[in-house]
Design an enzyme around this catalytic site. Structure first.
Site, mmCIF file in Angstrom:
data_model
loop_
_atom_site.group_PDB
_atom_site.id
_atom_site.type_symbol
_atom_site.label_atom_id
_atom_site.label_comp_id
_atom_site.label_asym_id
_atom_site.label_seq_id
_atom_site.Cartn_x
_atom_site.Cartn_y
_atom_site.Cartn_z
ATOM 1 N N VAL A 28 0.841 -1.195 0.000
ATOM 2 C CA VAL A 28 0.000 0.000 0.000
ATOM 3 C C VAL A 28 0.879 1.249 0.000
ATOM 4 C CG1 VAL A 28 -1.721 1.341 1.251
ATOM 5 C CG2 VAL A 28 -1.954 -1.150 1.087
ATOM 6 N N ASP A 200 1.627 11.695 -43.143
ATOM 7 C CA ASP A 200 2.361 10.807 -44.037
ATOM 8 C C ASP A 200 1.511 9.593 -44.380
ATOM 9 O OD1 ASP A 200 4.659 12.236 -44.369
ATOM 10 O OD2 ASP A 200 5.813 11.169 -42.846
ATOM 11 N N LYS A 222 0.473 14.596 -51.403
ATOM 12 C CA LYS A 222 -0.266 15.315 -52.440
ATOM 13 C C LYS A 222 -0.056 16.826 -52.377
ATOM 14 C CE LYS A 222 -3.810 11.751 -52.876
ATOM 15 N NZ LYS A 222 -5.246 11.416 -52.805
#
Length: 411
Positions: A28, A200, A222
């Site tokens: 803990v 990309d 493009k």
């Protein structure tokens, strides 16, 4: 103690420089201590023993470790205490001291006897999400953890917006090897905040469908080049959109700085005074072989791996690779962008002394639904690529690790 029917009152404790006591050095404490350290608390750990991780925190000076059991008076001057031992009697004594001293107290063994509860907590980009059950009787930690995880994930991937003020600029984001789940959390969040994404072909395309309709997505392949070279045109597009005050993401496959021309773009942007954020990505050089069950290193087999660009053949005067030196290495050779040159690469490695029967694996479209693996040797790989119709993108792995396989029980 407040009546059980009342919900807990949520509050953020500012513990910087304030005495905080943790009693018990087990699991803990190991889970809770890092957050307390990050909060700047003046930490005292009281426990005769501790886990190795907790002991390392003490050795690093992140807390003071009192190596004994709890004693009356240990909470003097404390602002907050976490009781996490397996000794219920000691826990009750410490809890009683905290109650008398009006110190907020968390008990790992008995939440109802505590004066404070620890929420399920998550953090992302300056926001802390803390989830508590509204009713004491419904304190299911799995439920609160699930709610926390859902909220943090929604903040990270942009499903839920914090309406942060975004600084215009460009983020060079490594999208990973192709699987949309393998982009980093930060990369996904920046995508969700973008005005423009220049992507990309090898980036995680599925993520583009999740973008809001106002986001302009530009296919880097493009972009009209005109009198510019491809990379120069991409740099100009990044600069143009950033100067319009837009948040721009340059989404790349793999990592921006592993054969991704990320530094070229960062330099071009810096020259224009445009702030640049670089978000590393999972490189396909290690993730794609891993997805195909190939470890690039393996004990007793390969103690090193070398990543090489194969876009230029060994006999090309533009090549910067010392193929003769690579042939002498005994580790793993990983070749990116080398599918159409692998025949010449294999011939060069063999001519410089690499064994012709050295195993080779080609992993095409790794981590995606179209992933496939083709095995060969240096002697056969040139013909095998043609016969099997292997196409880019594919990662090529050369070396004995190709023959390693997970055991039946591994997943």
């Amino acid at each position: 103690m407040p009546p059980a029917q009342h919900p807990a009152y949520p509050v953020g404790l500012r513990l910087t420089g304030r005495k905080t006591v943790v009693i018990g050095g087990g699991q803990v404490a190991q889970r809770r201590l890092p957050a307390l350290i990050a909060a700047g608390a003046d930490l005292t750990l009281i426990s005769p023993s501790a886990t190795p991780s907790v002991e390392a925190m003490a050795d690093a000076g992140e807390l003071t470790w009192v190596r004994r059991r709890y004693e009356e008076g240990d909470l003097e001057g404390a602002w907050y205490v976490l009781i996490a031992t397996g000794d219920r009697t000691a826990n009750e004594r410490a809890s009683a001291e905290a109650e008398a001293a009006r110190v907020w107290c968390v008990r790992s063994d008995d939440a109802e006897a505590a004066t404070a509860w620890t929420p399920a907590t998550g953090r992302t980009e300056g926001v802390t999400v803390a989830v508590l059950s509204t009713e004491a009787a419904d304190r299911d930690p799995r439920r609160t953890a699930a709610v926390r995880d859902a909220l943090v994930e929604a903040l990270r991937d942009g499903t839920v917006s914090t309406e942060r003020t975004r600084t215009p600029g460009v983020a060079l984001v490594g999208g990973g090897p192709g699987d949309p789940d393998l982009i980093t959390v930060r990369g996904r969040r920046l995508l969700a905040e973008a005005d423009v994404v220049i992507a990309d072909r090898l980036g995680p395309r599925d993520l583009l469908d999740e973008l809001p309709p106002h986001v302009e997505v530009i296919d880097a392949a493009k972009i009209p080049y005109g009198r510019f070279m491809a990379q120069e045109a991409i740099n100009n597009a990044l600069i143009e959109h950033a100067k319009q005050g837009k948040a721009v993401v340059r989404l790349k496959g793999g990592d921006p700085f592993v054969f991704g021309r990320g530094m070229e773009e960062a330099q071009a942007l810096a020259a224009e005074g445009i702030p640049v954020t670089v978000v590393p990505g999972i490189s396909s050089s290690i993730s794609v072989p891993g997805a195909a069950g190939i470890p690039v290193t393996h004990r007793g087999v390969a103690h090193e791996f070398t990543v090489v660009s194969g876009h230029v053949a060994p006999d090309d005067e533009r090549s910067l690779v010392d193929w003769a030196a690579l042939a002498k290495l005994t580790g793993t050779l990983v070749i990116l962008m080398g599918v159409d040159k692998i025949g010449k690469i294999a011939q060069a490695l063999v001519s410089y002394g690499k064994a012709p029967d050295t195993p080779v694996a080609l992993v095409q479209e790794g981590t995606t639904a179209a992933q496939r693996r083709v095995d060969a040797t240096l002697a056969t790989v040139g013909e095998k690529v043609v016969a099997e119709g292997v196409r880019p993108p594919a990662v090529i792995v050369i070396g004995p690790v190709v023959h390693e396989r997970p055991t039946r029980n591994q997943r």
